[in-house]
Design a protein around this motif. Structure first.
Motif, mmCIF file in Angstrom:
data_model
loop_
_atom_site.group_PDB
_atom_site.id
_atom_site.type_symbol
_atom_site.label_atom_id
_atom_site.label_comp_id
_atom_site.label_asym_id
_atom_site.label_seq_id
_atom_site.Cartn_x
_atom_site.Cartn_y
_atom_site.Cartn_z
ATOM 1 N N LEU A 139 0.818 -1.214 0.000
ATOM 2 C CA LEU A 139 0.000 0.000 0.000
ATOM 3 C C LEU A 139 0.849 1.260 0.000
ATOM 4 N N LEU A 140 2.007 1.231 0.711
ATOM 5 C CA LEU A 140 2.883 2.406 0.729
ATOM 6 C C LEU A 140 3.529 2.632 -0.628
ATOM 7 N N ILE A 141 3.871 1.544 -1.316
ATOM 8 C CA ILE A 141 4.450 1.688 -2.652
ATOM 9 C C ILE A 141 3.431 2.300 -3.609
ATOM 10 N N ILE A 142 2.160 1.908 -3.436
ATOM 11 C CA ILE A 142 1.108 2.414 -4.325
ATOM 12 C C ILE A 142 0.697 3.837 -3.960
ATOM 13 N N PHE A 143 0.442 4.077 -2.649
ATOM 14 C CA PHE A 143 -0.119 5.370 -2.223
ATOM 15 C C PHE A 143 0.913 6.316 -1.612
ATOM 16 N N THR A 144 2.100 5.815 -1.269
ATOM 17 C CA THR A 144 3.259 6.571 -0.739
ATOM 18 C C THR A 144 3.091 7.106 0.678
ATOM 19 N N THR A 145 1.860 7.288 1.172
ATOM 20 C CA THR A 145 1.651 7.839 2.515
ATOM 21 C C THR A 145 0.709 6.944 3.323
ATOM 22 N N PHE A 146 0.848 7.039 4.657
ATOM 23 C CA PHE A 146 -0.047 6.299 5.543
ATOM 24 C C PHE A 146 -1.473 6.835 5.462
ATOM 25 N N ALA A 147 -1.615 8.149 5.309
ATOM 26 C CA ALA A 147 -2.948 8.744 5.283
ATOM 27 C C ALA A 147 -3.792 8.171 4.143
ATOM 28 N N ALA A 148 -3.166 7.953 2.987
ATOM 29 C CA ALA A 148 -3.904 7.444 1.840
ATOM 30 C C ALA A 148 -4.182 5.947 1.936
ATOM 31 N N SER A 149 -3.306 5.208 2.612
ATOM 32 C CA SER A 149 -3.450 3.751 2.659
ATOM 33 C C SER A 149 -4.260 3.250 3.855
ATOM 34 N N THR A 150 -4.467 4.087 4.858
ATOM 35 C CA THR A 150 -5.131 3.637 6.092
ATOM 36 C C THR A 150 -6.536 3.078 5.873
ATOM 37 N N PRO A 151 -7.409 3.645 5.010
ATOM 38 C CA PRO A 151 -8.732 3.044 4.803
ATOM 39 C C PRO A 151 -8.664 1.597 4.337
ATOM 40 N N TYR A 152 -7.707 1.277 3.487
ATOM 41 C CA TYR A 152 -7.560 -0.099 3.015
ATOM 42 C C TYR A 152 -7.034 -1.007 4.132
ATOM 43 N N VAL A 153 -6.155 -0.456 4.954
ATOM 44 C CA VAL A 153 -5.652 -1.214 6.106
ATOM 45 C C VAL A 153 -6.802 -1.568 7.040
ATOM 46 N N ALA A 154 -7.698 -0.622 7.261
ATOM 47 C CA ALA A 154 -8.841 -0.866 8.143
ATOM 48 C C ALA A 154 -9.731 -1.992 7.616
ATOM 49 N N GLY A 155 -9.999 -1.992 6.329
ATOM 50 C CA GLY A 155 -10.835 -3.047 5.753
ATOM 51 C C GLY A 155 -10.211 -4.418 5.898
ATOM 52 N N ILE A 156 -8.912 -4.526 5.633
ATOM 53 C CA ILE A 156 -8.217 -5.805 5.773
ATOM 54 C C ILE A 156 -8.196 -6.243 7.237
ATOM 55 N N PHE A 157 -8.051 -5.297 8.141
ATOM 56 C CA PHE A 157 -8.045 -5.595 9.575
ATOM 57 C C PHE A 157 -9.341 -6.278 10.007
ATOM 58 N N PHE A 158 -10.483 -5.751 9.583
ATOM 59 C CA PHE A 158 -11.764 -6.322 9.995
ATOM 60 C C PHE A 158 -11.961 -7.726 9.420
ATOM 61 N N VAL A 159 -11.532 -7.961 8.190
ATOM 62 C CA VAL A 159 -11.636 -9.301 7.593
ATOM 63 C C VAL A 159 -10.773 -10.286 8.370
ATOM 64 N N ALA A 160 -9.553 -9.874 8.740
ATOM 65 C CA ALA A 160 -8.636 -10.757 9.472
ATOM 66 C C ALA A 160 -9.188 -11.124 10.843
ATOM 67 N N VAL A 161 -9.821 -10.173 11.530
ATOM 68 C CA VAL A 161 -10.398 -10.466 12.848
ATOM 69 C C VAL A 161 -11.522 -11.494 12.726
ATOM 70 N N VAL A 162 -12.344 -11.386 11.684
ATOM 71 C CA VAL A 162 -13.435 -12.344 11.481
ATOM 72 C C VAL A 162 -12.877 -13.750 11.259
ATOM 73 N N ILE A 163 -11.837 -13.877 10.439
ATOM 74 C CA ILE A 163 -11.213 -15.184 10.215
ATOM 75 C C ILE A 163 -10.617 -15.729 11.510
ATOM 76 N N TRP A 164 -10.015 -14.866 12.307
ATOM 77 C CA TRP A 164 -9.467 -15.243 13.610
ATOM 78 C C TRP A 164 -10.563 -15.833 14.499
ATOM 79 N N MET A 165 -11.711 -15.174 14.549
ATOM 80 C CA MET A 165 -12.808 -15.645 15.388
ATOM 81 C C MET A 165 -13.358 -16.993 14.899
ATOM 82 N N LEU A 166 -13.520 -17.154 13.587
ATOM 83 C CA LEU A 166 -14.025 -18.412 13.042
ATOM 84 C C LEU A 166 -13.060 -19.559 13.319
ATOM 85 N N SER A 167 -11.776 -19.317 13.216
ATOM 86 C CA SER A 167 -10.775 -20.349 13.525
ATOM 87 C C SER A 167 -10.826 -20.732 14.993
ATOM 88 N N THR A 168 -11.043 -19.758 15.860
ATOM 89 C CA THR A 168 -11.141 -20.028 17.292
ATOM 90 C C THR A 168 -12.326 -20.935 17.601
#
Length: 490
Positions: free
Chosen positions: A428-457
């Motif tokens: 994301l940093l290579i594509i958008f160069t800044t944290f401000a621009a990439s943070t929305p995508y980071v947030a979306g991936i974060f929520f998907v990862a937490v759901v997978i974590w819960m299902l595995s548990t």
């Protein structure tokens, strides 16, 4: 065991505060360097260290392996304190790094930084691997060998209290060492920050040597007398390990795969938020002594919170509720606090009116505080409920399956989780160069990862309950059985 885990955790927390300060606040660097370090430095180093551990385990006793692994880390920290850090100006290739920076896009700033400050990169790598090699593999591997499920439900909570108290002590030590006072009579360093690093590493080495001494006493006066009382024919055969077989175990067992996904989920989600949070901290505290002092405050409150959870909550939760309910506490806290952090970051970037007034300070301070709350609460749950439930999940495994599965999961699986988050940030940093621009995508991936974590548990909880109710030991064979098996068989 309490004091061993206390000392190991003290070093872990102290190193964690200073490795970030050293890399993030260094000139021509920043939080952008962290994703590149975890992908291009830590992941290969974790694989190499796992290979070394498996080789040592095949040749030496567990006690000797403990001393050898500790010796590797303590020797490096001594080398860093007396050679690499004092002569950094001669060792860092600033001229060549400037040429690389001029040829590469701005998004590769973090990659150039890990090359430019390669001695700091090595320190970051060894500090990160301390938690994997010493804490997860050596200590918990030994703990799982000498405890059963019933004992673990009592003793693991006690040991986690020691680790949490260590977090308080290490946080206060970081604040004390970061006082910014230069001691002219000490023949080391040119600045107060140089002497801070010296005191830190001397403390880490002293705690490491004391850990080895206590471990030797424990083996000599407790473990060895018990082993002598067991007849030779009753002793389990020494398990031969190899990296290929260790990972083959993961592929053969859905039980181990679920544990691996849980470990991966925790490390991935934490890493996704931590990099953004540390970038916010650098903006607020660009000076390394101020940065390390703030991280010391965070670790102190983290230790206090984790101690309260250990004493008043963890034991009652594990005893009164099912394994699944206990294990779901950590991802639930991570999800709730993560949502709060991203909301404040987005509010800061979009300049919603009145935010500074509500915070009683700047929007930046509010986002840093929200990230600190997430880090403290999630790590506090990790050091208490998450670690206890994860280690209890290993106990129903056979001795061989436990050793090989744990080496693969804790030795490399946790690093893959962190490196996975870093790969995401890096791309994301290579594509958008800044944290401000990439943070929305980071947030979306974060929520998907937490759901997978819960299902595995939840999936692992069903298998764990079935094994413990039948008092069974799960063994993963070296070769698949030729007999037809049901779709739910391990």
């Amino acid at each position: 065991m309490f004091f061993i885990y206390f000392l190991i955790s003290f070093n872990y927390n102290a190193l964690r505060a200073y490795k970030d300060s050293m890399v993030v606040t260094e000139s021509h660097s920043g939080a952008e360097a962290i994703p590149f370090i975890k992908v291009w430095a830590i992941l290969p180093s974790a694989i190499l260290l796992t290979f070394i551990f498996t080789r040592l385990s095949n040749r030496f006793s567990k006690e000797k392996v403990f001393y050898l692994m500790m010796g590797i880390f303590l020797s490096f920290f001594a080398l860093f304190a007396f050679v690499l850090f004092p002569y950094q100006e001669f060792l860092h290739p600033h001229g060549l790094a400037d040429q690389f920076q001029s040829m590469l896009p701005a998004g590769f700033k973090g990659f150039v930084a890990i090359f430019r400050n390669w001695t700091f990169t090595l320190f970051y790598v060894m500090s990160e691997l301390w938690s994997t090699a010493i804490m997860a593999v050596l200590f918990w591997g030994f703990a799982n060998e000498v405890t059963n499920v019933g004992e673990a439900k009592r003793f693991y909570i006690l040991w986690s209290i020691g680790a949490n108290i260590a977090g308080i002590f290490s946080g206060q030590a970081a604040i004390y060492f970061s006082g910014g006072v230069f001691l002219s009579w000490l023949p080391y360093g040119k600045t107060a920050w140089d002497q801070t690093i010296f005191f830190l590493i001397c403390t880490v080495i002293a705690c490491g040597l004391l850990t080895m001494a206590i471990f030797r006493w424990l083996n000599k006066h407790v473990i060895q007398p018990q082993d002598k009382a067991i007849p030779e024919h009753a002793k389990p055969e020494k398990v031969k390990m190899s990296m290929r077989k260790n990972f083959a175990y993961l592929a053969k067992s859905r039980y181990l795969l679920c544990i691996a996904l849980i470990v991966l989920g925790y490390n991935l989600t934490l890493n996704l938020i931590e990099v953004v949070w540390k970038n916010q901290i650098k903006q607020l505290y660009p000076n390394p002594t101020d940065y390390s002092a703030y991280m010391g405050e965070v670790m102190t409150w983290m230790g206090v919170l984790a101690t309260v959870i250990s004493v008043f909550i963890t034991g009652n939760v594990i005893r009164r509720f099912s394994w699944t309910a206990s294990a779901l506490v950590t991802p639930a806290i991570a999800l709730i606090m993560g949502m709060g952090f991203f909301i404040f970051v987005f509010c800061q970037n979009t300049n919603i009116p009145g935010l500074a007034f509500l915070a009683g300070s700047s929007p930046l301070m509010l986002s840093v505080l929200a990230g600190s709350l997430h880090n403290c609460s999630t790590r506090a749950c990790k050091y208490t409920i998450f670690d206890a439930t994860k280690e209890i999940a290993f106990i129903p495994l056979s001795s061989e399956s436990k050793l090989k599965g744990k080496a693969a999961i804790d030795g490399v699986g946790s690093r893959i989780g962190k490196s996975g988050g870093s790969v995401i940030h890096q791309g994301l940093l290579i594509i958008f160069t800044t944290f401000a621009a990439s943070t929305p995508y980071v947030a979306g991936i974060f929520f998907v990862a937490v759901v997978i974590w819960m299902l595995s548990t939840m999936s692992l909880g069903k298998k764990f309950d079935a094994l413990t109710s039948e008092h069974a030991k799960l063994d993963i064979p070296d070769a698949p059985s030729r007999k037809p098996v049901s779709a739910y068989a391990e």
